[in-house]
Design an enzyme around this catalytic site. Sequence first.
Site, PDB file in Angstrom:
ATOM      1  CG  ASP A 163       3.320   1.337   9.432  1.00  0.00           C
ATOM      2  OD1 ASP A 163       2.945   2.186  10.270  1.00  0.00           O
ATOM      3  OD2 ASP A 163       3.520   1.614   8.236  1.00  0.00           O
ATOM      4  CE  LYS A 166      -1.753   1.565   4.044  1.00  0.00           C
ATOM      5  NZ  LYS A 166      -1.416   2.974   4.364  1.00  0.00           N
ATOM      6  CG  ASN A 167       2.299   2.743   3.528  1.00  0.00           C
ATOM      7  OD1 ASN A 167       1.137   3.070   3.249  1.00  0.00           O
ATOM      8  ND2 ASN A 167       2.715   2.552   4.764  1.00  0.00           N
ATOM      9  CB  CYS A 173      -4.033  11.146  11.841  1.00  0.00           C
ATOM     10  SG  CYS A 173      -3.776   9.398  11.685  1.00  0.00           S
ATOM     11  NE  ARG A 228       0.366  12.448   7.590  1.00  0.00           N
ATOM     12  CZ  ARG A 228       0.559  13.694   7.980  1.00  0.00           C
ATOM     13  NH1 ARG A 228      -0.435  14.402   8.452  1.00  0.00           N
ATOM     14  NH2 ARG A 228       1.747  14.236   7.910  1.00  0.00           N
ATOM     15  NE  ARG A 259      -7.117   4.098   5.754  1.00  0.00           N
ATOM     16  CZ  ARG A 259      -6.203   4.458   6.638  1.00  0.00           C
ATOM     17  NH1 ARG A 259      -6.471   4.467   7.911  1.00  0.00           N
ATOM     18  NH2 ARG A 259      -5.015   4.845   6.244  1.00  0.00           N
ATOM     19  CB  ILE A 273       7.616   6.432  14.398  1.00  0.00           C
ATOM     20  CG1 ILE A 273       8.777   5.425  14.275  1.00  0.00           C
ATOM     21  CG2 ILE A 273       7.403   7.201  13.086  1.00  0.00           C
ATOM     22  CD1 ILE A 273      10.095   5.983  13.839  1.00  0.00           C
ATOM     23  NE  ARG A 280       0.722  10.206  10.326  1.00  0.00           N
ATOM     24  CZ  ARG A 280       0.249   9.312   9.469  1.00  0.00           C
ATOM     25  NH1 ARG A 280      -0.982   8.905   9.560  1.00  0.00           N
ATOM     26  NH2 ARG A 280       1.010   8.826   8.524  1.00  0.00           N
ATOM     27  N   PRO A 281       2.298  16.497  11.607  1.00  0.00           N
ATOM     28  CG  PRO A 281       4.151  17.626  12.472  1.00  0.00           C
ATOM     29  CD  PRO A 281       3.317  16.387  12.645  1.00  0.00           C
ATOM     30  CB  VAL A 282       2.433  18.841   6.224  1.00  0.00           C
ATOM     31  CG1 VAL A 282       1.547  17.617   6.131  1.00  0.00           C
ATOM     32  CG2 VAL A 282       1.614  20.103   6.434  1.00  0.00           C
ATOM     33  CG  ASP A 283       7.029  20.565  10.497  1.00  0.00           C
ATOM     34  OD1 ASP A 283       6.461  19.463  10.379  1.00  0.00           O
ATOM     35  OD2 ASP A 283       7.989  20.743  11.262  1.00  0.00           O
ATOM     36  CG  LEU A 284       9.974  18.104   8.843  1.00  0.00           C
ATOM     37  CD1 LEU A 284      10.394  16.745   9.402  1.00  0.00           C
ATOM     38  CD2 LEU A 284      11.116  19.117   8.996  1.00  0.00           C
TER      39      LEU A 284
HETATM   40  C1  EPZ Z   1       4.435   6.840   6.413  1.00  0.00           C
HETATM   41  O1  EPZ Z   1       3.702   7.908   7.016  1.00  0.00           O
HETATM   42  C2  EPZ Z   1       3.465   5.698   6.276  1.00  0.00           C
HETATM   43  N1  EPZ Z   1       2.357   6.087   5.404  1.00  0.00           N
HETATM   44  C3  EPZ Z   1       2.972   5.276   7.649  1.00  0.00           C
HETATM   45  O2  EPZ Z   1       2.139   4.146   7.505  1.00  0.00           O
HETATM   46  C4  EPZ Z   1       4.177   4.904   8.522  1.00  0.00           C
HETATM   47  O3  EPZ Z   1       3.730   4.600   9.828  1.00  0.00           O
HETATM   48  C5  EPZ Z   1       5.167   6.054   8.564  1.00  0.00           C
HETATM   49  O4  EPZ Z   1       5.544   6.446   7.218  1.00  0.00           O
HETATM   50  C6  EPZ Z   1       6.448   5.721   9.305  1.00  0.00           C
HETATM   51  O5  EPZ Z   1       7.074   4.618   8.716  1.00  0.00           O
HETATM   52  C7  EPZ Z   1       2.486   5.985   4.097  1.00  0.00           C
HETATM   53  O6  EPZ Z   1       3.527   5.642   3.551  1.00  0.00           O
HETATM   54  C8  EPZ Z   1       1.278   6.289   3.274  1.00  0.00           C
HETATM   55  P1  EPZ Z   1       6.606  10.224   8.385  1.00  0.00           P
HETATM   56  P2  EPZ Z   1       4.281   9.363   6.969  1.00  0.00           P
HETATM   57  O7  EPZ Z   1       6.551  11.429   7.551  1.00  0.00           O
HETATM   58  O8  EPZ Z   1       5.048   9.500   5.713  1.00  0.00           O
HETATM   59  C9  EPZ Z   1       6.859  13.506  11.873  1.00  0.00           C
HETATM   60  C10 EPZ Z   1       0.177   2.886   7.795  1.00  0.00           C
HETATM   61  O9  EPZ Z   1      -0.407   2.354   8.771  1.00  0.00           O
HETATM   62  N2  EPZ Z   1       6.747  14.536  10.829  1.00  0.00           N
HETATM   63  O10 EPZ Z   1       7.810   9.323   8.226  1.00  0.00           O
HETATM   64  O11 EPZ Z   1       3.191  10.300   7.271  1.00  0.00           O
HETATM   65  C11 EPZ Z   1       5.571  12.714  12.034  1.00  0.00           C
HETATM   66  O12 EPZ Z   1       4.634  13.386  12.836  1.00  0.00           O
HETATM   67  C12 EPZ Z   1       0.741   4.270   7.888  1.00  0.00           C
HETATM   68  O13 EPZ Z   1       0.280   2.322   6.687  1.00  0.00           O
HETATM   69  C13 EPZ Z   1       6.953  15.858  11.176  1.00  0.00           C
HETATM   70  O14 EPZ Z   1       7.231  16.182  12.338  1.00  0.00           O
HETATM   71  O15 EPZ Z   1       5.304   9.323   8.203  1.00  0.00           O
HETATM   72  C14 EPZ Z   1       6.078  11.436  12.644  1.00  0.00           C
HETATM   73  O16 EPZ Z   1       6.251  11.601  14.022  1.00  0.00           O
HETATM   74  C15 EPZ Z   1       0.460   4.931   9.191  1.00  0.00           C
HETATM   75  N3  EPZ Z   1       6.820  16.831  10.215  1.00  0.00           N
HETATM   76  C16 EPZ Z   1       7.452  11.264  12.002  1.00  0.00           C
HETATM   77  O17 EPZ Z   1       7.816  12.546  11.490  1.00  0.00           O
HETATM   78  C17 EPZ Z   1       6.524  16.511   8.914  1.00  0.00           C
HETATM   79  O18 EPZ Z   1       6.421  17.430   8.099  1.00  0.00           O
HETATM   80  C18 EPZ Z   1       7.488  10.266  10.851  1.00  0.00           C
HETATM   81  O19 EPZ Z   1       6.487  10.620   9.893  1.00  0.00           O
HETATM   82  C19 EPZ Z   1       6.333  15.165   8.567  1.00  0.00           C
HETATM   83  C20 EPZ Z   1       6.457  14.182   9.548  1.00  0.00           C
END
Ligand code: EPZ
Length: 429
Positions: free
Chosen positions: A316, A22-23, A126, A102, A408, A338, A131-135
């Site tokens: 996950d 999926k991912n 969520c 998301r 999902r 995480i 889960r911010p998008v700042d980065l």
């Molecule tokens: C991906 O989410 C996966 N989703 C998640 O799977 C998975 O748990 C996660 O990576 C970690 O491996 C998909 O691939 C669709 P991140 P993602 O950006 O990309 C913080 C599932 O069940 N962060 O690596 O959203 C964030 O809050 C899902 O299939 C910021 O602070 O994860 C988290 O603590 C759930 N600012 C950490 O980084 C940002 O701008 C890792 O998030 C972005 C993220």
Amino acid sequence: MDRIRIVGGNKLNGTIPISGAKNAALPLMIAALLTEETLILDNVPRLADVAQLQRILGNHGVDIMAAGKRTGDHEYQGQTLHISAANIIDTTAPYELVSKMRASFWVIAPLVARMKEARVSLPGGCAIGTRPVDLLIMALEKLGAEIVIDGGYVIARAPDGLTGAAIDFPKVTVSGTHVALMAATLAKGTTVITGAACEPEIADVADCLNKMGARISGAGTTRIVIEGVVKLHGARHTVLPDRIEAGTYAMAVAMTGGEVQLAGARPELLQAALDVLVEAGVTVTPNNEGIRIARNGAGISPVTVTTAPFPGFPTDLQAQLMALMTRAKGSSHITETIFENRFMHVQELARFGARIALDGETATIEGIPALRGAPVMATDLRASVSLVIAALAAEGETMVNRIYHLDRGFERLEEKLSACGAQIERISG
Ligand code: EPZ
């Protein structure tokens, strides 16, 4: 709303085919926005999230054709999607669509890279954390996009196109890396991403982008270099197998006992999880067709595990491991690093009689000899499947409510498990 009824106690024996990830499928579908030619994706899992993303891409004007089954195809083989973003008619991704999933926020990257503008709703909260998008925004700004946040929308503009840049992620982010990678393919000049996520799904997307004419090296390591190109073209790519689905069924077999072949699973994609299973007393045998998982007779030994970015133990699989450890001979400790709030399954596992204490980001699980079935429900995808794992080994009946979370991310879960001897059925309505 559909529910799943499980009567626990049966061992799992047989073969479980592992679907496409999926991912990886989601960002690969989004990458199709980068070209006006057709991207063909094979082995796309049939999941609610994939269908939702089809709707979101459709809203941008993307044509998607799902090819029918060919003679000789196995029932479990994923679908083939022909995705054509020849004409992007709308660069806005509205709240009603983005709020449901998301990952759809990631369309911002190809839209601004190719169309020079994008207006995408903030994804919002969520159940597993803020889960911010700042980065993601930081990465796009580095590439020269002007970003404004207005009325809950992120508006990205790059009238003269994006420009290659150095992007250093202060923390590992899968979403940030996907966004930076996709956007940089069409930027002028070279982009160097440091602190990149190393997840196999990133490497899979980079592999596909290279087939589309991108010039990316180093994906799968912490340093990715992208030489921008003017245009990308069509390509054909097969989605890699789902390591989380494979790990989930491995935990299920570990829980019930028995012996199952995970057909198509690739051990190198989930080595950390396999190592933990071996420590717990499970027999793990990689072979040419996948991975064989067996637990015959031996009890489950407790483990101490901390989630980490790839190649560490994946967040996950944290909930599934916790379900398994509820029946270990002793105390286990699981630390989630995480996501700050990914313990919603703890209170549901307690309904089976599990003994779990939470202290900050660490859960201590006192193993007990037997669980008892119960009505349960879950708030996210991986939490839901941890309840299924508990139910498979619990005495008596469990009713899992709110299974849309399962749909999902797990393709035909009840069919795959019942083919191996589980007593599990979907109850509609
Ligand atoms: C991906 O989410 C996966 N989703 C998640 O799977 C998975 O748990 C996660 O990576 C970690 O491996 C998909 O691939 C669709 P991140 P993602 O950006 O990309 C913080 C599932 O069940 N962060 O690596 O959203 C964030 O809050 C899902 O299939 C910021 O602070 O994860 C988290 O603590 C759930 N600012 C950490 O980084 C940002 O701008 C890792 O998030 C972005 C993220």
